[in-house]
Write an enzyme that holds these catalytic residues in place. Structure first.
Site, PDB file in Angstrom:
ATOM      1  N   SER A 470       0.817  -1.324  -0.026  1.00 27.79           N
ATOM      2  CA  SER A 470      -0.008  -0.013   0.156  1.00 27.79           C
ATOM      3  C   SER A 470       0.941   1.412  -0.216  1.00 27.79           C
ATOM      4  CB  SER A 470      -0.922   0.279   1.088  1.00 27.79           C
ATOM      5  OG  SER A 470      -1.684   1.149   1.070  1.00 27.79           O
ATOM      6  N   GLY A 473       2.397   1.757  -3.413  1.00 25.51           N
ATOM      7  CA  GLY A 473       1.456   2.153  -4.297  1.00 25.51           C
ATOM      8  C   GLY A 473       1.161   4.082  -4.057  1.00 25.51           C
ATOM      9  N   HIS A 474       0.861   4.248  -3.039  1.00 25.05           N
ATOM     10  CA  HIS A 474       0.745   5.530  -2.665  1.00 25.05           C
ATOM     11  C   HIS A 474       1.690   6.579  -3.123  1.00 25.05           C
ATOM     12  CE1 HIS A 474      -2.829   4.190  -0.035  1.00 25.05           C
ATOM     13  NE2 HIS A 474      -3.170   5.300  -0.117  1.00 25.05           N
ATOM     14  N   GLU A 475       3.237   6.011  -2.817  1.00 24.23           N
ATOM     15  CA  GLU A 475       4.474   6.938  -3.135  1.00 24.23           C
ATOM     16  C   GLU A 475       4.464   7.009  -4.595  1.00 24.23           C
ATOM     17  OE1 GLU A 475       7.180   9.284  -3.083  1.00 24.23           O
ATOM     18  OE2 GLU A 475       6.486   8.426  -1.038  1.00 24.23           O
ATOM     19  N   VAL A 478       1.950   9.599  -6.344  1.00 23.78           N
ATOM     20  CA  VAL A 478       2.144  10.734  -5.973  1.00 23.78           C
ATOM     21  C   VAL A 478       3.377  11.133  -6.670  1.00 23.78           C
ATOM     22  CG1 VAL A 478       2.569  12.542  -4.194  1.00 23.78           C
ATOM     23  CG2 VAL A 478       0.844  10.633  -3.835  1.00 23.78           C
TER      24      VAL A 478
END
Length: 550
Positions: A470, A473-475, A478
């Site tokens: 997770s 994925g966020h990194e 962004v």
């Protein structure tokens, strides 16, 4: 004319006369009304008996000119009074109506306010708590405060919403990085189905199929990210969100059908035996519904591939592939139009909040911190950003999960629409991540958490791997959208895993499982600290990249 039915509810000193009245039919008497009772007189001075108004209620029949007084407890008749004309009847009706008003009064011996053990409403142990009025007041205060902020913002910056009209260069598809990235995603999706075609219809070696799937899924992540560099970060963010959805759906499709292929091979080996397939498959491997479908297509495994069903899965508001989905009977057109209108207003609201409030605030903060980087300035700007950021986040949630996913579900008649639960009541971060985005939660559980458990890992290690995926994925989304490599989103996400373990132990130690303190801490850390810091960090890096003037 009076008929007595129940002498036990009458007050009288001459019971023998009452007994005679019960036996006889209607007899003429004189009536006199007082505040508490109706008196029946044998003559003008001698009271035969009285009826307490508190013990009875009237049944009036104007056609027969009768008033029957019945018991309030069991509604049995006490007496019936027949009048010769309406004038006499009106006399008794007037006093009965007056008595109804008089009975609203309660004397000091009747009204006893201290009568049982009770708690104050604002106490946490109170069984009845309704703060709707306080919520209304809070809403009015917020509206008044934000109207003031709107005027202040307009006086300071003027109308900035015109920046929403970006200049798209879509003259040629090859010259547009966003369109090129979308074309690559379409090719990846078609390749995903083609790979399964090779497996189920051509019986390719499963090892080669696995390599093809890994290569195709990896290209889904790498190529679009490379192609969109230099585009507007807002468009990049939308494209990368779509890209990651495609990435997750391809993994689910490949993972599901890989298991399906091997289970069909097992079915072929035992199908000739006169034994139920339930004896060869555990419930945690294949449920009963899917086992029947696999048994049906075992002799002709290629029939399990359905391109139309594959397209339905790609469009459906779920990340997990299944052989069948629950469907509704019809499309509710009026309901659908309402959600579309809501979605349009949410998009307009987000654009206004970003261009009119968030972007100028972040750019001014960048200038202020570049010239005089102090902790007080940072704290002040964090608090200023927290409000529009919270509005944007809640609007994004509502627009995506309540509007867009429900619009998609309604158009596709997709029945299971539990896209989120009451995450706003969560007591800690673990509850939040488990409740706020159920499509991603189910995907992580099905394709990351359970495979880790199957490989022999502990639950703690499996949870850490889930958070690692997770966080990556966020990194990725962004950093790739603004074209810079940072690790703050990754650190912020992955650091929550050990923090949640400590939080659970602390809750047990201090017995805070049912306390609202955890919910307050969640809102504080998430909306007033975490997200504003991330916006500052990544937007500052973007401004540095494009050489924004100070």
């Amino acid at each position: 004319m009076i008929k007595v039915y129940n002498p036990e509810l009458l007050i009288s000193d001459a019971q023998d006369k009452l007994t005679q009245l019960v036996r006889d039919d209607f007899k003429p008497f004189i009536l006199r009304c007082e505040q508490h009772k109706l008196c029946v007189l044998e003559n003008e001075n001698l009271i035969l008996f009285s009826v307490l108004f508190d013990k009875c209620q009237p049944i009036i029949d104007e056609a027969l000119l009768t008033i029957t007084l019945v018991s309030q407890k069991n509604e049995s008749k006490i007496i019936a009074i027949k009048f010769a004309d309406k004038k006499g009847m009106s006399y008794l009706q007037h006093y009965i109506n007056s008595r109804k008003t008089y009975t609203k009064y309660m004397g000091p011996l009747a009204y006893q306010p201290v009568r049982k053990e009770r708690t104050s409403l604002l106490s946490t142990e109170s069984p009845e708590q309704n703060f709707r009025g306080i919520l209304n007041l809070a809403i009015l205060i917020l509206i008044a405060n934000h109207i003031r902020l709107i005027f202040e913002n307009f006086q300071k910056y003027g109308l900035l919403i015109t920046n929403v009209f970006w200049k798209f260069e879509m003259v040629q598809i090859n010259g547009n990085p966003i369109m090129q990235a979308l074309l690559v995603l379409i090719i990846n999706l078609l390749s995903g189905f083609g790979i399964q075609y090779l497996q189920f219809k051509r019986d390719f070696n499963p090892r080669f199929i696995r390599i093809f799937n890994i290569t195709n899924i990896a290209l889904t992540i790498i190529l679009p990210c490379y192609l969109i560099q230099g585009s507007h970060p807002g468009l990049n963010l939308i494209l990368l969100g779509v890209q990651f959805i495609v990435f997750m759906k391809l993994i689910s499709y490949a993972h599901f059908l890989r298991n399906t292929y091997f289970y069909i091979q097992r079915i072929k080996q035992v199908q000739n035996k006169k034994v139920s397939l339930d004896n060869f498959f555990a419930e945690y491997e294949v449920n009963g519904e899917n086992l029947k479908i696999l048994e049906k297509y075992a002799q002709n495994q290629s029939r399990i591939l359905d391109f139309q069903h594959y397209l339905y899965f790609l469009a459906a508001p779920t990340l997990c592939f299944q052989l069948s989905y629950l469907r509704t009977n019809s499309i509710r057109k009026v309901w659908l139009i309402k959600r579309i209108i809501e979605y349009i207003f949410v998009i307009l609201f987000l654009l206004i909040i970003w261009f009119q409030y968030t972007e100028p605030l972040v750019e001014n903060t960048y200038k202020m911190l570049t010239k005089a980087p102090t902790l007080m300035v940072l704290a002040d700007r964090l608090l200023k950003l927290a409000i529009p950021n919270t509005y944007m986040w809640i609007a994004l949630f509502y627009g995506q999960f309540q509007c867009f996913l429900n619009i998609t579900a309604e158009l596709l008649r997709f029945a299971d629409r539990e896209f989120y639960k009451d995450w706003w009541n969560c007591k800690n971060l673990e509850e939040y991540w488990r409740l706020w985005n159920l499509p991603v939660h189910h995907w992580l559980v099905r394709h990351i958490y359970f495979p880790c458990l199957k490989s022999g890992m502990s639950r703690t290690t499996s949870n850490l791997i889930v958070f690692l995926v997770s966080a990556l994925g966020h990194e990725y989304i962004v950093s790739a959208s603004i074209g810079v490599i940072e690790a703050w989103a990754f650190v912020g996400m992955f650091a929550q895993a050990p923090f949640m373990l400590m939080q659970k132990k602390l809750e047990k130690l201090l017995k805070l499982q049912d306390s609202q303190l955890g919910n307050l801490m969640f809102w504080m850390t998430f909306c007033f600290i975490g997200q504003p810091i991330m916006i500052f960090v990544y937007y500052f890096r973007y401004l540095e990249k494009i050489g924004h003037p100070i």
